[in-house]
Write an enzyme that holds these catalytic residues in place. Structure first.
Site, short mmCIF file in Angstrom:
data_model
loop_
_atom_site.label_atom_id
_atom_site.label_comp_id
_atom_site.label_asym_id
_atom_site.label_seq_id
_atom_site.Cartn_x
_atom_site.Cartn_y
_atom_site.Cartn_z
N GLY A 15 13.27 4.99 1.38
CA GLY A 15 13.55 4.10 0.25
C GLY A 15 14.54 4.74 -0.71
NE ARG A 83 6.47 5.49 15.00
CZ ARG A 83 6.69 4.39 14.29
NH1 ARG A 83 7.49 4.40 13.24
NH2 ARG A 83 6.13 3.26 14.66
CG ASP A 119 5.66 12.56 3.38
OD1 ASP A 119 5.57 13.79 3.49
OD2 ASP A 119 4.87 11.74 3.89
CB THR A 141 9.95 9.98 -3.41
OG1 THR A 141 8.95 9.02 -3.79
CG2 THR A 141 9.32 11.34 -3.50
CG ASP A 143 6.01 6.77 -4.53
OD1 ASP A 143 6.47 5.97 -5.38
OD2 ASP A 143 5.62 6.42 -3.41
CG ASP A 145 4.59 10.97 -2.47
OD1 ASP A 145 5.80 11.30 -2.41
OD2 ASP A 145 4.11 10.03 -1.81
CG MET A 185 6.70 0.74 -6.21
SD MET A 185 8.31 1.04 -5.47
CE MET A 185 8.72 -0.61 -4.88
NE ARG A 187 4.65 4.45 0.42
CZ ARG A 187 5.62 4.67 1.26
NH1 ARG A 187 5.57 4.10 2.45
NH2 ARG A 187 6.64 5.44 0.98
O1 F6P Z 1 8.29 5.70 -1.46
C1 F6P Z 1 8.66 5.01 -2.59
C2 F6P Z 1 8.16 3.63 -2.59
O2 F6P Z 1 8.72 3.19 -3.76
C3 F6P Z 1 6.65 3.39 -2.56
O3 F6P Z 1 5.97 3.61 -3.73
C4 F6P Z 1 6.59 1.95 -2.10
O4 F6P Z 1 5.37 1.63 -1.50
C5 F6P Z 1 7.68 1.89 -1.13
O5 F6P Z 1 8.65 2.82 -1.54
C6 F6P Z 1 8.25 0.51 -0.92
O6 F6P Z 1 9.41 0.62 -0.16
P1 F6P Z 1 10.20 -0.60 0.49
O7 F6P Z 1 9.95 -1.80 -0.33
O8 F6P Z 1 11.61 -0.17 0.47
O9 F6P Z 1 9.70 -0.76 1.85
#
Ligand code: F6P
Length: 364
Positions: A15, A83, A119, A141, A143, A145, A185, A187
């Site tokens: 992302g 994959r 990640d 990111t 996030d 994380d 956001m 996850r």
């Molecule tokens: O990893 C970042 C993040 O923003 C997450 O918090 C979220 O779940 C995800 O990307 C959504 O990504 P996309 O909408 O691009 O699939």
């Protein structure tokens, strides 16, 4: 012997997030001016490495992009070469295309590949490093994380956006005496919800690390409806009740992480209205958190990461990820970078500070 840096590759994977262009710029400019390298931008993340899509990057290409959101190279969260989704519509097969990616890397005569991502990107980079590719990871990111670094770039910008949103939601929630649930956001980690909830003064914060109890939330919003007469609930998309699971929006086998979360905000609001008869509204901040211009902090961090990653390459240090420790940028091995996910510790200072200022985590 000094390692060769004649041809370097850059890709952005997973992302997008604010600051990607600042990194691309801070690798490309010194690579061109100090090392006289040829810089190859690989398009759409690892997908471009498999499909052979690339473009050369000039000084002009990366000029004026430090404040630009997104990535000039494009990105994808569906292009894991190990994959790789092949086919169309319902007829999708997953194949290992890593050899094809490695072949392109060799045919393009890259001396090093800079993989900017989260990640998923670091896991892929690690596998390629084991196959003999010279790869250096740069952690992004919103996030935050990734355990291999104190901070990923993009996170600060997301916090800023969410904090401003909570500030704005406060005025309308208090005017209408409503409960506003704001879904952000995050996850598997609640850094955005916690940071923005704390700085925006949310009343309840729900994060994946602290499963919540419905009754506890109902009690707090009822109490507040008699006093302040409004409540702001900041909920991470991965938050879940003690007796439930995270709300999944979609499963897509083509994605590096097949599960796409989303919808917990609606569930929380619905349950509150049903059980307390109080009026609720939901705001899902979604991709607003990832779009647009990076903050000054993210521009600076991204610039340091790019320059330090190039320096690591000039020392022949591959199979690593640049990492912020305190105020210094150092490197960690990709093995260490992907060992575990950085999640919020329930006894952290952030949580303690939030609790001390009256914020509820729903675990009473
Ligand atoms: O990893 C970042 C993040 O923003 C997450 O918090 C979220 O779940 C995800 O990307 C959504 O990504 P996309 O909408 O691009 O699939």
């Amino acid at each position: 012997m000094k390692p060769k840096l004649q041809r370097i590759g850059i890709l952005t994977g997973g992302g997008d997030c604010p600051g990607l262009n600042a990194v691309i710029r801070s690798i490309t400019k010194p690579a061109l001016s100090l090392y006289h390298s040829k810089v190859v931008g690989i398009l759409d993340g690892f997908e471009g490495l498999v499909e052979g899509s690339k473009r050369d990057l000039s000084w002009l290409d990366v000029s004026g992009i430090i404040g630009l959101g997104g990535t000039i190279l494009g990105t994808s969260n569906k292009g894991d070469p190990f994959r790789y989704p092949v086919g169309k519509g319902d007829d999708i097969r997953i194949e290992d295309r890593s050899e094809q990616a490695l072949k392109n890397y060799r045919e393009w005569e890259l001396d090093v590949l800079f993989a900017i991502g989260g990640d998923g990107t670091m896991h892929i980079a690690r596998k390629f490093s084991r196959m003999g590719m010279n790869v250096i990871g740069i952690p992004k990111t919103i996030d935050n994380d990734l355990d291999g670094t104190d901070v990923t770039f993009g996170h600060d910008t997301a916090l800023q956006i969410c904090t401003e949103a909570i500030d704005r939601l406060h005025t309308t929630a208090s005017s209408h005496h409503r409960i506003i649930v704001v879904e952000v956001m995050g996850r598997y980690a609640g850094w955005i919800a916690l940071g923005a909830g704390l700085s925006g003064g949310a009343d309840i914060i729900l994060i994946p690390e602290i499963p919540f109890r419905w009754d506890c939330i109902y009690k707090r919003v009822r109490e507040r409806s008699l006093g302040a007469r409004f409540s702001i609930i900041c909920v991470a998309e991965g938050a879940m009740p003690v007796d439930g699971a995270a709300v999944v929006k979609e499963r897509d086998t083509r994605r590096t992480d097949p599960v796409r979360l989303g919808g917990i905000g609606d569930v929380v609001a619905h349950r509150i209205t049903e059980n307390t008869k109080l009026e609720t509204r939901v705001t899902v901040l979604g991709h607003l958190q990832r779009g647009g211009s990076p903050t000054a902090y993210d521009r600076i961090l991204a610039s340091k990461y790019g320059v330090m990653a190039l320096e690591a390459a000039s020392r022949g240090e591959y199979g690593c990820m640049v990492s912020l420790r305190g105020s210094r940028v150092t490197t960690v091995s990709l093995d260490d970078a992907v060992k575990s996910r950085k999640v919020v510790a329930p006894d952290s200072e952030l949580i303690t500070s939030a609790r001390a200022t009256g914020i509820l985590f729903g675990d009473c």
